[in-house]
Each structure stands twice: as C-alpha cells, then as structure tokens.
Design an enzyme around this catalytic site. Sequence first.
Site, short mmCIF file in Angstrom:
data_model
loop_
_atom_site.label_atom_id
_atom_site.label_comp_id
_atom_site.label_asym_id
_atom_site.label_seq_id
_atom_site.Cartn_x
_atom_site.Cartn_y
_atom_site.Cartn_z
N GLU A 1 1.09 -1.43 7.64
CA GLU A 1 1.60 -0.35 6.93
C GLU A 1 0.29 0.52 6.21
O GLU A 1 -0.37 -0.21 5.19
CB GLU A 1 2.59 0.00 5.74
CG GLU A 1 2.97 1.10 5.41
CD GLU A 1 4.20 1.08 4.36
OE1 GLU A 1 4.27 2.40 3.45
OE2 GLU A 1 4.70 0.19 4.25
N ASP B 1 4.19 5.57 -5.64
CA ASP B 1 3.44 4.55 -5.61
C ASP B 1 3.52 4.00 -7.44
O ASP B 1 3.01 4.43 -8.57
CB ASP B 1 2.05 4.79 -5.39
CG ASP B 1 2.05 5.31 -3.85
OD1 ASP B 1 2.71 4.74 -3.48
OD2 ASP B 1 1.15 6.26 -3.45
#
Length: 253
Positions: free
Chosen positions: A47, A58
């Site tokens: 990824e 995040d």
Amino acid sequence: MKTLQAKLSNKKNNFVPYIMAGDHERGLEGLNETIQLLEQAGSSAIEIGVPFSDPVADGPVIEQAGLRALAKNVSLSKILDSLKSIETEVPLVIMTYFNPVYQFGIENFVAALESTAVKGLIIPDLPKEHEAYIKPFITDKDICLVPLVSLTTPISRQKELVVDAEGFIYAVAINGVTGKENAYSNQLDHHLETLSKLTDIPVLTGFGISTLTDVERFNKVSAGVIVGSKIVRDLHENKESDVIKFIENAINF
C-alpha cells in the site's frame, strides 16, 4: 477475477505493508528501492500512501511522514510518474484522499494508473454512496476500489459495503486513526469472523497493528494484515533489517 483479489485469495497470512511515497532521504528516487525490499521480504501487496495536507484517517506517525514528503514537493502527479518506471510482481495499492484525485482528473488518474503496477485504490473519505465518481472508470480495468469497513458498523451496513467489493475488504480494527495501539475490542475476533462470512472476498485487518502478537491473532480470523505506522517508523529510522525480519516472521506463523 482481478489481479489483486487473485493474489490475496491464493494464500493465508497475507502481509500488506504501508509506505508513504516520498518519505525517503532521496524522496521519490527511493521509492523503487523500498518497494523491492518489501517485495523480497514476502509482502502480498504494498500500500502506497499519497501525502495530503489534511489526512483525517492517519495517525501521527503517518501524518508526519506525509509532511516530510510534502516538504520534498511530492505530489500525486510525481508519484504516478515514478511508478511508471517501477517493475514489481507484487500488486500495488494506492491510498489517497479524494481531493488529489479530483484535482488531477479522475479519468486522467485511472489512465495513469494503467501504466503502473497499481491494482487497487483505497480512498478513505469516499463513502459508498459516492463510489460512482470512480467505479465507472475502473469497471473494465484491472484496478479494484477497496472498501474500508469498521467492525463496529451494523451488519446491515456491512452487507451494503461488501456486496460488490473487489480486491479485498479492509477491516478497520479500531475506532480512530491509524497507529493507535492496544485499543482492540474484546469482541474483535467475533466481528472479523462475522464480516468474513458476509463475503468471498479476502478480509484483511488494519489500523493499530504493531506487534507479531497482533499479526498472529488476526491471521487466525482474517486473510491477513495491513501494517502501516510500524513500517513507516522503522523505515524512517533506517531499520530496514527490522522490517524484513518482521514481515518474514509475520507470513510464517
């Protein structure tokens, strides 16, 4: 069956590391080196994050990696150009927020992907109801739009999310952002088993996974794991040997 799904369906203990494109002392010039390292260690897919100024999903480790990449003027366009010259047998998965794709132009974005080894897309701020922005452009391409499914989501909603999914299901193991450790629900294993029964698509578990104990646990109840913050941190600290060892151990339980 598209390449990404076929690759992940062929084995158990899939390991998918996450890296931030451009978070390298040589910026994007180091991307190929990192991909080759992760491929040789035994990754099932890789990824690749696109840095963004407002990364809502995040945690701090990946957010800081994104800021370092942005400081090197890394952009979606430059990442796609770099990926065109990278050869790998491991399918790549782009993780990006929708805004950079929209600004680039969705049709142009998909066309650029076809010149790379990218076989999957993760767009965390694109809800199921808005997938029509992307799906018509990739239906006949070897590219999958991977859904994120929170394990606390009602079963009725989970069914909606996985009904026409391709590639794999990204099972979000915790509530919150990536990298949040030791916050797993006692019901997590049950939730993963329930989700896996809703689909024939491989279910991979991510968010907060940082130890081999975590990996062993989730390999028992899903098709594998996605590990981000630990990989990003170790690579930033030049601990490539630790990354290789972690992946090799993770896939050999």
